[in-house]
Scaffold this active site. Structure first.
Site, mmCIF file in Angstrom:
data_model
loop_
_atom_site.group_PDB
_atom_site.id
_atom_site.type_symbol
_atom_site.label_atom_id
_atom_site.label_comp_id
_atom_site.label_asym_id
_atom_site.label_seq_id
_atom_site.Cartn_x
_atom_site.Cartn_y
_atom_site.Cartn_z
ATOM 1 N N ARG A 166 0.832 -1.210 0.000
ATOM 2 C CA ARG A 166 0.000 0.000 0.000
ATOM 3 C C ARG A 166 0.870 1.266 0.000
ATOM 4 O O ARG A 166 0.542 2.254 -0.656
ATOM 5 C CB ARG A 166 -0.948 -0.009 1.209
ATOM 6 C CG ARG A 166 -1.984 1.079 1.128
ATOM 7 C CD ARG A 166 -3.203 0.822 2.013
ATOM 8 N NE ARG A 166 -4.318 1.593 1.500
ATOM 9 C CZ ARG A 166 -4.927 2.585 2.153
ATOM 10 N NH1 ARG A 166 -4.526 2.900 3.357
ATOM 11 N NH2 ARG A 166 -5.909 3.236 1.595
ATOM 12 N N TRP A 199 -10.478 -8.613 2.475
ATOM 13 C CA TRP A 199 -11.250 -8.949 1.276
ATOM 14 C C TRP A 199 -11.285 -10.454 1.030
ATOM 15 O O TRP A 199 -12.171 -10.947 0.347
ATOM 16 C CB TRP A 199 -10.635 -8.279 0.058
ATOM 17 C CG TRP A 199 -10.766 -6.786 -0.008
ATOM 18 C CD1 TRP A 199 -11.751 -6.091 -0.671
ATOM 19 C CD2 TRP A 199 -9.909 -5.790 0.563
ATOM 20 N NE1 TRP A 199 -11.543 -4.740 -0.525
ATOM 21 C CE2 TRP A 199 -10.421 -4.524 0.211
ATOM 22 C CE3 TRP A 199 -8.741 -5.847 1.340
ATOM 23 C CZ2 TRP A 199 -9.823 -3.316 0.610
ATOM 24 C CZ3 TRP A 199 -8.145 -4.644 1.740
ATOM 25 C CH2 TRP A 199 -8.681 -3.419 1.370
ATOM 26 N N HIS A 245 -6.187 -6.096 -3.750
ATOM 27 C CA HIS A 245 -7.029 -6.218 -2.554
ATOM 28 C C HIS A 245 -7.250 -7.672 -2.132
ATOM 29 O O HIS A 245 -7.947 -7.922 -1.140
ATOM 30 C CB HIS A 245 -8.370 -5.483 -2.748
ATOM 31 C CG HIS A 245 -8.250 -3.995 -2.547
ATOM 32 N ND1 HIS A 245 -9.276 -3.117 -2.778
ATOM 33 C CD2 HIS A 245 -7.208 -3.238 -2.117
ATOM 34 C CE1 HIS A 245 -8.870 -1.873 -2.505
ATOM 35 N NE2 HIS A 245 -7.619 -1.926 -2.121
ATOM 36 N N HIS A 263 0.601 4.077 -2.853
ATOM 37 C CA HIS A 263 0.230 5.471 -2.552
ATOM 38 C C HIS A 263 1.350 6.458 -2.867
ATOM 39 O O HIS A 263 1.088 7.630 -3.116
ATOM 40 C CB HIS A 263 -0.233 5.601 -1.101
ATOM 41 C CG HIS A 263 -1.647 5.169 -0.899
ATOM 42 N ND1 HIS A 263 -2.446 5.618 0.119
ATOM 43 C CD2 HIS A 263 -2.431 4.332 -1.626
ATOM 44 C CE1 HIS A 263 -3.652 5.071 0.024
ATOM 45 N NE2 HIS A 263 -3.659 4.273 -1.017
HETATM 46 FE FE1 CCH Z 1 -6.405 -0.275 -1.667
HETATM 47 N N1 CCH Z 1 -7.351 0.221 0.068
HETATM 48 N N2 CCH Z 1 -7.657 0.917 -2.689
HETATM 49 N N3 CCH Z 1 -5.366 -0.658 -3.355
HETATM 50 N N4 CCH Z 1 -5.085 -1.359 -0.581
HETATM 51 C C1 CCH Z 1 -7.060 -0.244 1.316
HETATM 52 C C2 CCH Z 1 -6.098 -1.167 1.653
HETATM 53 C C3 CCH Z 1 -5.208 -1.706 0.744
HETATM 54 C C4 CCH Z 1 -8.692 1.656 -2.180
HETATM 55 C C5 CCH Z 1 -8.996 1.816 -0.845
HETATM 56 C C6 CCH Z 1 -8.386 1.115 0.179
HETATM 57 C C7 CCH Z 1 -5.660 -0.192 -4.600
HETATM 58 C C8 CCH Z 1 -6.816 0.488 -4.965
HETATM 59 C C9 CCH Z 1 -7.699 1.033 -4.056
HETATM 60 C C10 CCH Z 1 -4.026 -2.067 -1.102
HETATM 61 C C11 CCH Z 1 -3.533 -1.988 -2.389
HETATM 62 C C12 CCH Z 1 -4.156 -1.306 -3.424
HETATM 63 C C13 CCH Z 1 -7.942 0.377 2.267
HETATM 64 C C14 CCH Z 1 -7.930 0.132 3.767
HETATM 65 C C15 CCH Z 1 -8.766 1.210 1.562
HETATM 66 C C16 CCH Z 1 -9.886 2.070 2.120
HETATM 67 C C17 CCH Z 1 -6.871 0.995 4.475
HETATM 68 C C18 CCH Z 1 -6.825 0.733 5.959
HETATM 69 O O1 CCH Z 1 -7.851 0.935 6.612
HETATM 70 O O2 CCH Z 1 -5.769 0.308 6.446
HETATM 71 C C19 CCH Z 1 -9.433 2.247 -3.262
HETATM 72 C C20 CCH Z 1 -10.662 3.141 -3.107
HETATM 73 C C21 CCH Z 1 -8.829 1.865 -4.411
HETATM 74 C C22 CCH Z 1 -9.229 2.209 -5.785
HETATM 75 O O3 CCH Z 1 -10.026 1.689 -6.367
HETATM 76 C C23 CCH Z 1 -4.581 -0.516 -5.500
HETATM 77 C C24 CCH Z 1 -4.519 -0.130 -6.971
HETATM 78 C C25 CCH Z 1 -3.640 -1.203 -4.765
HETATM 79 C C26 CCH Z 1 -2.300 -1.758 -5.176
HETATM 80 C C27 CCH Z 1 -1.932 -2.031 -6.393
HETATM 81 C C28 CCH Z 1 -3.483 -2.939 -0.089
HETATM 82 C C29 CCH Z 1 -2.340 -3.939 -0.251
HETATM 83 C C30 CCH Z 1 -4.235 -2.703 1.076
HETATM 84 C C31 CCH Z 1 -4.076 -3.382 2.438
HETATM 85 C C32 CCH Z 1 -3.231 -2.551 3.363
HETATM 86 C C33 CCH Z 1 -3.100 -3.147 4.736
HETATM 87 O O4 CCH Z 1 -2.608 -2.428 5.613
HETATM 88 O O5 CCH Z 1 -3.442 -4.312 4.960
#
Ligand code: CCH
Length: 284
Positions: free
Chosen positions: A44, A187, A171, A48
């Site tokens: 993540r 997820w 995700h 970002h």
């Molecule tokens: Fe994401 N993401 N993401 N995401 N994401 C969150 C967590 C992860 C969105 C929203 C969220 C991508 C696209 C999107 C990861 C990778 C990717 C969370 C929870 C949200 C909200 C954060 C928390 O509470 O900790 C949205 C909206 C989009 C767009 O559509 C893309 C693209 C990627 C990578 C290629 C990953 C990995 C996580 C998990 C992080 C963790 O701490 O476990």
């Protein structure tokens, strides 16, 4: 001796292998975090750092590591990523010659590969920039929104429908945290392994609105898994759904397209001098 300038250290591929291996070692060592791995939060962080890119103004992207500074570190979308940055600080101390920008992205590559994902070729070339390069808030996607927002945000980075769906398969990893985004839960049932389960679950499960006081999100019938409104947009929109169906049926196709699009994401806006990309060996 006086007058003789210190020789500048020029790192080779072997030096970056040492960093990859160090991150891989720490992933195993700190297995009490979250679902047993810092891997998802490292992915993540890399996303970002990269996903702030704007094709028109050529601003943002992973070159700069400007999330080290306020205000970018305080942008709502970046809540919780301090955990990932702190996890990497001892690696930066051990290899002070690496830029934070290269370190964050190489760590994302390492995390994806170590969590069973495809090979993600990588090359160095990012340099750290100062606070003036911080991007404005609002460049990363807002999970409460729908297909139009996804196309606008990812279109600004230069991605098409197929690439949006392929990227979203990340995700399969990690979870939402109520003290970060406000959303809750993972997820998939294997949040530390990259698989195509995200797509399988999107098309195969029945998703209902979760009844709770938090932000609107979906839950499956076991109530253990979740989907964000933006995740569900991928099955509600016909054009997106074609790709969800394809990746749900074909993990190899997902892995191939995911690798290609992640390489593109991680390289947005970086002025590389080096053409060649390296492949790092998974540490067993
Ligand atoms: Fe994401 N993401 N993401 N995401 N994401 C969150 C967590 C992860 C969105 C929203 C969220 C991508 C696209 C999107 C990861 C990778 C990717 C969370 C929870 C949200 C909200 C954060 C928390 O509470 O900790 C949205 C909206 C989009 C767009 O559509 C893309 C693209 C990627 C990578 C290629 C990953 C990995 C996580 C998990 C992080 C963790 O701490 O476990």
């Amino acid at each position: 001796a006086a007058g003789i300038p210190a020789k500048e250290f020029v790192p080779t591929q072997e030096d970056y292998v040492k960093i990859y291996n160090e991150v891989a070692k720490r992933l195993v060592e700190f297995d009490e975090y979250d679902d047993g791995s810092y891997g998802p939060v490292l992915v993540r962080l890399a996303w970002h750092a990269s996903g702030t890119y704007d094709v028109e103004t050529k601003t943002g992207g992973s070159n700069g590591a400007t999330m080290r500074f306020q205000p970018e570190s305080d942008h709502g979308a970046n809540a919780g990523l301090k955990a990932a940055r702190d996890f990497l600080e001892p690696v930066k101390e051990k290899f002070p010659w690496v830029s934070y920008s290269d370190l964050w992205i190489l760590s994302g590559v390492c995390a994806l590969q170590q969590m069973g994902g495809p090979v993600i070729p990588w090359r160095p070339g990012r340099s750290d920039r100062d606070i003036s390069a911080c991007t404005p808030d609002g460049r990363l996607p807002d999970a409460t929104k729908e297909h139009k927002h996804l196309r606008a945000i990812f279109g600004r980075m230069g991605f098409n429908d197929q690439e949006i769906v392929a990227l979203s398969g990340a995700h399969a990893l990690g979870r939402c945290h109520t003290d970060r985004s406000g959303f809750d839960g993972p997820w998939t049932f294997s949040p530390t392994m990259l698989t195509n389960d995200y797509y399988k679950l999107l098309v195969g499960e029945k998703w209902n609105w979760k009844k709770w006081n938090g932000p609107a999100q979906y839950e499956d019938k076991t109530k253990a898994l979740m989907m964000l409104p933006t995740d569900m947009a991928l099955v509600k929109d016909r054009e997106f759904k074609k790709w969800v169906d394809k990746y749900a049926k074909d993990q190899d196709a997902f892995f191939k397209d995911f690798s290609d699009v992640v390489v593109k994401l991680f390289e947005l806006g970086v002025p590389f001098k080096q053409e060649e990309k390296w492949v790092f060996k998974v540490v067993e």
